[in-house]
Scaffold this active site. Structure first.
Site, mmCIF file in Angstrom:
data_model
loop_
_atom_site.group_PDB
_atom_site.id
_atom_site.type_symbol
_atom_site.label_atom_id
_atom_site.label_comp_id
_atom_site.label_asym_id
_atom_site.label_seq_id
_atom_site.Cartn_x
_atom_site.Cartn_y
_atom_site.Cartn_z
ATOM 1 N N GLU A 1 1.719 -10.177 0.167
ATOM 2 C CA GLU A 1 2.115 -8.766 0.178
ATOM 3 C C GLU A 1 3.589 -8.701 0.577
ATOM 4 O OE1 GLU A 1 -0.610 -6.144 2.249
ATOM 5 O OE2 GLU A 1 0.520 -4.354 1.666
ATOM 6 N N ASP B 1 0.667 -17.391 -4.800
ATOM 7 C CA ASP B 1 1.345 -16.312 -5.533
ATOM 8 C C ASP B 1 0.316 -15.610 -6.421
ATOM 9 O OD1 ASP B 1 3.061 -14.610 -6.777
ATOM 10 O OD2 ASP B 1 3.897 -16.118 -8.138
ATOM 11 N N HIS C 1 1.388 -8.718 -3.898
ATOM 12 C CA HIS C 1 0.399 -7.656 -3.638
ATOM 13 C C HIS C 1 1.181 -6.376 -3.357
ATOM 14 C CE1 HIS C 1 -3.633 -6.271 -2.316
ATOM 15 N NE2 HIS C 1 -2.939 -5.487 -1.513
ATOM 16 N N ASP D 1 0.851 -1.198 0.000
ATOM 17 C CA ASP D 1 0.000 0.000 0.000
ATOM 18 C C ASP D 1 0.885 1.246 0.000
ATOM 19 O OD1 ASP D 1 0.890 -0.483 2.611
ATOM 20 O OD2 ASP D 1 -0.834 0.506 3.520
HETATM 21 O O1 9MR Z 1 -4.001 -3.418 -0.267
HETATM 22 C C1 9MR Z 1 -4.262 -3.509 1.118
HETATM 23 C C2 9MR Z 1 -3.074 -4.109 1.829
HETATM 24 O O2 9MR Z 1 -1.972 -3.257 1.715
HETATM 25 C C3 9MR Z 1 -3.414 -4.416 3.269
HETATM 26 O O3 9MR Z 1 -2.394 -5.147 3.890
HETATM 27 C C4 9MR Z 1 -4.716 -5.206 3.355
HETATM 28 C C5 9MR Z 1 -5.155 -5.480 4.778
HETATM 29 O O4 9MR Z 1 -5.345 -4.326 5.486
HETATM 30 O O5 9MR Z 1 -5.751 -4.541 2.689
HETATM 31 C C6 9MR Z 1 -5.490 -4.340 1.322
HETATM 32 O O6 9MR Z 1 -6.559 -3.649 0.767
HETATM 33 C C7 9MR Z 1 -7.705 -4.394 0.497
HETATM 34 C C8 9MR Z 1 -8.783 -4.036 1.494
HETATM 35 O O7 9MR Z 1 -8.427 -4.357 2.793
HETATM 36 C C9 9MR Z 1 -10.098 -4.700 1.119
HETATM 37 N N1 9MR Z 1 -10.445 -4.389 -0.242
HETATM 38 C C10 9MR Z 1 -9.435 -4.775 -1.226
HETATM 39 C C11 9MR Z 1 -8.147 -4.046 -0.918
HETATM 40 C C12 9MR Z 1 -7.090 -4.295 -1.983
HETATM 41 O O8 9MR Z 1 -6.979 -5.615 -2.370
HETATM 42 O O1 9MR Z 2 1.873 -7.019 9.316
HETATM 43 C C1 9MR Z 2 0.555 -6.724 9.730
HETATM 44 C C2 9MR Z 2 -0.053 -7.957 10.337
HETATM 45 O O2 9MR Z 2 0.644 -8.309 11.513
HETATM 46 C C3 9MR Z 2 -1.521 -7.725 10.636
HETATM 47 O O3 9MR Z 2 -2.086 -8.937 11.069
HETATM 48 C C4 9MR Z 2 -2.212 -7.204 9.399
HETATM 49 C C5 9MR Z 2 -3.691 -6.905 9.607
HETATM 50 O O4 9MR Z 2 -3.858 -5.853 10.470
HETATM 51 O O5 9MR Z 2 -1.593 -6.032 8.950
HETATM 52 C C6 9MR Z 2 -0.249 -6.217 8.561
HETATM 53 O O6 9MR Z 2 0.287 -5.019 8.156
HETATM 54 C C7 9MR Z 2 -0.220 -4.425 6.974
HETATM 55 C C8 9MR Z 2 -0.611 -3.004 7.321
HETATM 56 O O7 9MR Z 2 -1.720 -3.023 8.186
HETATM 57 C C9 9MR Z 2 -0.905 -2.151 6.098
HETATM 58 N N1 9MR Z 2 0.178 -2.214 5.162
HETATM 59 C C10 9MR Z 2 0.475 -3.559 4.745
HETATM 60 C C11 9MR Z 2 0.894 -4.387 5.935
HETATM 61 C C12 9MR Z 2 1.330 -5.781 5.514
HETATM 62 O O8 9MR Z 2 0.279 -6.556 5.040
#
Ligand code: 9MR
Ligand code: 9MR
Length: 591
Positions: A564, A555, A512, A187
């Site tokens: 991600e 993947d 991701h 993100d």
């Molecule tokens: O792209 C987002 C990712 O960086 C985060 O780790 C993840 C969990 O918070 O959320 C992703 O965003 C998704 C969102 O939570 C739900 N709708 C789809 C988004 C993109 O795939």
């Molecule tokens: O690394 C984080 C993981 O421990 C949590 O369970 C998860 C859901 O809250 O979020 C992960 O961190 C994400 C962050 O919230 C948004 N940017 C992407 C991070 C990696 O997925």
């Protein structure tokens, strides 16, 4: 037919026969799992065959059919995670430098791998370079970014103070500038808590191996400026972190973010309004810890960055003071959204337990200033168990720093230290116990609880813990177990993937990661580690093969819960790969 001709044919026949014996053509298979980068001449070398079978294995140079080493498969091993059985091919005794494949008749041929000293320097350097690719508020030029070059995006000089962060001096809607730093992950947001452990891990690597990093170059715009590239890269994010502190009170905003996640678009197309949101105690303490460490590390670069170290120490002290006056400001996004608009639904990096952040901040401030009062203000062992460090539990970061400076500390901390060494070694013993019974012979597999969101970072952070155990005791077994965790990340695991983009034959192609997904280039940005197996499967992607802890990986770009990438996952990879490379490239002891 003449007698000689018959004899001739006979010998040719024999020759052909023995050739085919030796070389029944084997097809490349991912059933043979090994570190797809390679091995050190004088270190363990193990491949795992992911099915139960009996027989021999042999090594050949790449492109040749010669059998240059052979051995017997041993096992079976039974996975405590899946119940599946595997076999071991141990070729540790083979010490020749070169490029090889491992063959198992009836099963197939492994991906090629290399044996040499410094075998992980390439992947370690790429993992460091990946932070350059995460830089925001700057264009990445072709000179440094190659085909992944991109224009300036996210200047972050018009960031709005969110209602949750409003103060008298900075009311809601105030515009501040908060440029630079790294994108957190796939993100486009920036989070102080997660930044803290990432920069802390990278600076600890520097402090643990300062000589090595004087020379290591990662080909970034700052290369050649007299400061190690590792520190130049880290400073890119530190400069951003400084902007997250409110100069009016020393408090630190929890994150700089859009209200919602942006779509899977290019950085320059992600233009939604950005906010700094609520200050939190966790952000203040993580910030204080990082800035105190920064002051110590960059104190040696006063000529290159005049005043920087001192400025960071002041910032650390101000954040520490704010945290003491506001000891329990939890970042609870749901609660925040009940009170303020717009609602913010990006990553939260919340958590209720602030004891570990406090220990870390106090320790870094103490080691930098040698003022005992910091240490005396915290309960140093809030729990008997030690833990593997992660963004939500940074206590071990503090312990690492104390262990690193053990020889230079005052009597106050020495009381804590004697005990810490003992506890620490016992902890490391617990991490490795039973590893030899595991299917892939990695400490990572010892505990099913390691398989969380970002499990590859648990593995890498565990490897770092084992490196400290090695340095504390001099016992090579810990170093070899740390290497086993690195082998695991680079292919010797139940998925058969090397989890680092661009490094290995079977690597993630659809991470991701918004920049990689939107750039129209097939190859993802290299050097990034995927989060890895996570049976939580919170993204509900259809591609997971099953729900086994160590196979819950897909993947697929939809899989933010297993595929991600993130700065707090890449930083321990950088640490582990470099530390192993430095320690394992030392010549073997004589005798
Ligand atoms: O792209 C987002 C990712 O960086 C985060 O780790 C993840 C969990 O918070 O959320 C992703 O965003 C998704 C969102 O939570 C739900 N709708 C789809 C988004 C993109 O795939
Ligand atoms: O690394 C984080 C993981 O421990 C949590 O369970 C998860 C859901 O809250 O979020 C992960 O961190 C994400 C962050 O919230 C948004 N940017 C992407 C991070 C990696 O997925």
């Amino acid at each position: 037919m003449s007698k000689t001709l018959v004899l001739h044919l006979f010998f040719i026949g024999l020759l052909l026969q023995s050739c085919t014996d030796q070389t029944e053509p084997l097809t490349q298979t991912d059933t043979i799992r090994l570190n797809q980068i390679g091995f050190y001449p004088y270190a363990p070398k193990i491949a795992i065959v992911a099915v139960e079978t009996i027989g021999d294995f042999y090594l050949s140079p790449v492109g040749s059919e010669e059998k240059i080493f052979s051995g017997k498969l041993t096992g079976p091993q039974t996975s405590n995670l899946s119940g599946k059985q595997t076999m071991i091919a141990d070729f540790s005794d083979f010490q020749q430098v070169g490029k090889f494949v491992l063959n198992v008749p009836g099963i197939g041929q492994s991906y090629p791998f290399e044996i040499k000293t410094k075998v992980h320097e390439g992947v370690a350097t790429a993992a460091l370079k990946s932070f350059y690719f995460q830089r925001m508020s700057t264009g990445l030029s072709e000179k440094y970014a190659g085909k992944w070059h991109r224009p300036l995006a996210h200047s972050d000089d018009q960031v709005m103070v969110h209602a949750s962060a409003a103060t008298k001096e900075r009311p809601e809607g105030t515009i501040i500038s908060s440029p630079g730093g790294w994108y957190d992950a796939g993100d486009y947001n920036k989070y102080v808590v997660n930044s803290s452990i990432a920069v802390g891990t990278l600076m600890s690597l520097y402090e643990d191996f300062p000589d090595y990093f004087q020379k290591l170059e990662s080909d970034i715009p700052e290369s050649g400026n007299g400061v190690p590239d590792l520190l130049d890269e880290t400073r890119w994010n530190l400069l951003w972190m400084l902007t997250m502190q409110d100069p009016n009170d020393g408090g630190v905003y929890h994150k700089c973010t859009t209200a919602e996640f942006e779509g899977m678009v290019k950085p320059e197309e992600a233009t939604a309004q950005r906010y700094v949101v609520q200050k939190s105690t966790a952000a203040a303490l993580g910030f204080a810890a990082s800035m105190a460490q920064t002051a110590r590390v960059f104190g040696a670069f006063e000529n290159e960055f005049p005043g920087f170290a001192e400025k960071c120490l002041e910032a650390a002290k101000a954040a520490w003071q704010w945290a003491n006056e506001n000891p329990n400001v939890i970042y609870d996004q749901q609660k925040m959204n009940e009170q303020f608009e717009p609602k913010v639904v990006t990553g939260d990096y919340g958590g209720n337990d602030l004891k570990d952040e406090k220990i870390w901040a106090a320790t870094e401030l103490y080691v930098t200033t040698r003022d005992d009062a910091y240490l005396q203000s915290v309960e140093f062992y809030p729990s008997e168990n030690l833990t593997i460090q992660n963004w939500g539990d940074v206590r071990t970061m503090a312990y690492f720093t104390l262990l690193r400076y053990a020889d230079k500390l005052s009597p106050t901390s020495l009381g804590i230290l004697a005990d810490l060494k003992k506890r620490y070694v016992a902890f490391a013993d617990g991490l490795v116990e039973k590893t030899n019974q595991q299917a892939y012979l990695a400490p990572m597999e010892n505990d099913v609880k390691n398989y969380v969101w970002g499990s590859t970072s648990v593995c890498a952070n565990q490897g770092i813990s084992l490196i400290y155990a090695y340095r504390l005791t001099g016992d090579k077994k810990y170093l070899n177990y740390a290497l086993a965790d690195l082998d695991y990340l680079l292919g010797r695991n139940a998925t058969g993937y090397s989890f680092v983009t661009g490094f290995g034959n079977k690597t993630p192609l659809h991470i991701h990661h918004r920049p990689s997904e939107s750039d129209g280039i097939d190859d993802p940005i290299p050097g990034l580690i995927a989060g890895g197996p996570n049976p939580g499967q919170q993204d509900r992607c259809p591609g997971y093969p099953n729900d086994l802890p160590d196979e819950s990986y897909t993947d697929d770009v939809c899989s933010y819960a297993s595929n991600e990438i993130a700065i707090n996952w890449n930083a321990p990879l950088v640490y582990l790969a470099f530390a192993i490379d430095i320690l394992k490239s030392e010549p073997p002891l004589k005798g």
